[in-house]
Write an enzyme that holds these catalytic residues in place. Structure first.
Site, short mmCIF file in Angstrom:
data_model
loop_
_atom_site.label_atom_id
_atom_site.label_comp_id
_atom_site.label_asym_id
_atom_site.label_seq_id
_atom_site.Cartn_x
_atom_site.Cartn_y
_atom_site.Cartn_z
N HIS A 20 -12.55 18.01 -32.22
CA HIS A 20 -13.31 18.08 -33.47
C HIS A 20 -13.71 19.53 -33.72
O HIS A 20 -14.13 20.23 -32.79
CB HIS A 20 -14.55 17.19 -33.37
CG HIS A 20 -15.34 17.16 -34.64
ND1 HIS A 20 -14.93 16.46 -35.76
CD2 HIS A 20 -16.50 17.77 -34.98
CE1 HIS A 20 -15.82 16.63 -36.72
NE2 HIS A 20 -16.78 17.43 -36.28
N ASP A 27 -17.34 10.66 -33.74
CA ASP A 27 -17.70 11.95 -33.12
C ASP A 27 -18.96 11.86 -32.28
O ASP A 27 -19.77 12.79 -32.24
CB ASP A 27 -17.85 13.03 -34.20
CG ASP A 27 -16.55 13.30 -34.95
OD1 ASP A 27 -15.47 13.12 -34.34
OD2 ASP A 27 -16.59 13.67 -36.13
N GLU A 49 -9.23 25.61 -30.61
CA GLU A 49 -8.94 24.19 -30.33
C GLU A 49 -7.74 24.06 -29.41
O GLU A 49 -7.74 23.25 -28.48
CB GLU A 49 -8.66 23.43 -31.63
CG GLU A 49 -9.86 23.11 -32.46
CD GLU A 49 -9.50 22.32 -33.72
OE1 GLU A 49 -8.48 21.60 -33.72
OE2 GLU A 49 -10.24 22.44 -34.71
N ASN A 77 -10.46 13.14 -28.42
CA ASN A 77 -10.25 13.74 -29.73
C ASN A 77 -10.75 15.18 -29.70
O ASN A 77 -11.63 15.52 -28.92
CB ASN A 77 -11.02 12.94 -30.79
CG ASN A 77 -10.76 13.44 -32.20
OD1 ASN A 77 -9.63 13.74 -32.57
ND2 ASN A 77 -11.81 13.52 -33.00
N ASN A 80 -2.26 20.98 -32.62
CA ASN A 80 -2.88 20.68 -31.32
C ASN A 80 -1.91 19.92 -30.43
O ASN A 80 -1.87 20.14 -29.23
CB ASN A 80 -4.18 19.89 -31.52
CG ASN A 80 -5.36 20.81 -31.75
OD1 ASN A 80 -5.63 21.70 -30.96
ND2 ASN A 80 -6.06 20.60 -32.86
#
Length: 188
Positions: A106, A142, A171, A104, A16
């Site tokens: 996830h 999260d 992602e 972030n 990522n």
């Protein structure tokens, strides 16, 4: 157009992170990656960042020195922290210093399947659609505000690896789009 400065935190291969770095290499993208910090001196992503000419730092893991991470981010005038496979939980005191400036990615459609092994959780639950979510990081795991999501179908013959690979491909696109959205909203 002023580009926002990204500090990227990784623990492993950094795929990522690599997607974000590649996006930043496009002159029209509204962000630039200025530093990469890892808690793992063996992280494969370090080489990727170094090859892209980005400053890299290893911050020891036992315990994680969040103050050192904070100092590096301040030194590089980071506007937004991108967690990209950073496998450590950031504590409340650190997050309060960077309120609404830590995001972030996830591997599920939050709020479903929080925490570790989200792909396995999705398979066990028998869902037909899962995906990925970019969200703001808060002290609750999260649970921060959602910035962007991408749906990924769960195929009848999926196992953890095949589903994980398809989610990871999404992602990379979703994270880049979320950073673009944040940068553009900050420019207004």
């Amino acid at each position: 157009m002023r580009k926002i400065k990204l500090g990227i935190l990784i623990s492993g291969r950094g795929s990522n992170m690599q997607a974000l770095i590649e996006a930043c290499q496009d002159h029209s993208f509204p962000a630039e990656a200025v530093c990469v910090i890892t808690n793992n001196s063996e992280a494969a992503g370090l080489k990727v960042a170094e090859q892209a000419g980005i400053s890299t730092f290893v911050v020891e893991n036992k315990p994680l020195d969040a103050n050192k991470i904070h100092e590096i981010l301040i030194q590089y005038k980071v506007d937004l922290i991108c967690l990209a496979g950073f496998m450590r939980i950031l504590k409340v005191d650190f997050l309060s210093k960077w309120h609404n400036r830590v995001i972030n990615i996830h591997p599920s459609l939050l709020p479903s399947f929080k925490g570790l092994d989200a792909q396995e959780q999705a398979l066990k639950a028998g869902v037909k659609i899962t995906g990925c979510t970019v969200h703001y990081v808060t002290p609750e795991i999260d649970a921060g505000a959602i910035i962007a999501q991408t749906a990924v179908p769960v195929l009848p013959n999926d196992d953890i690896q095949s589903l994980s690979e398809r989610i990871l491909a999404e992602e990379h696109k979703c994270y880049v789009e979320a950073v673009r959205l944040i940068a553009e909203s900050n420019a207004k």
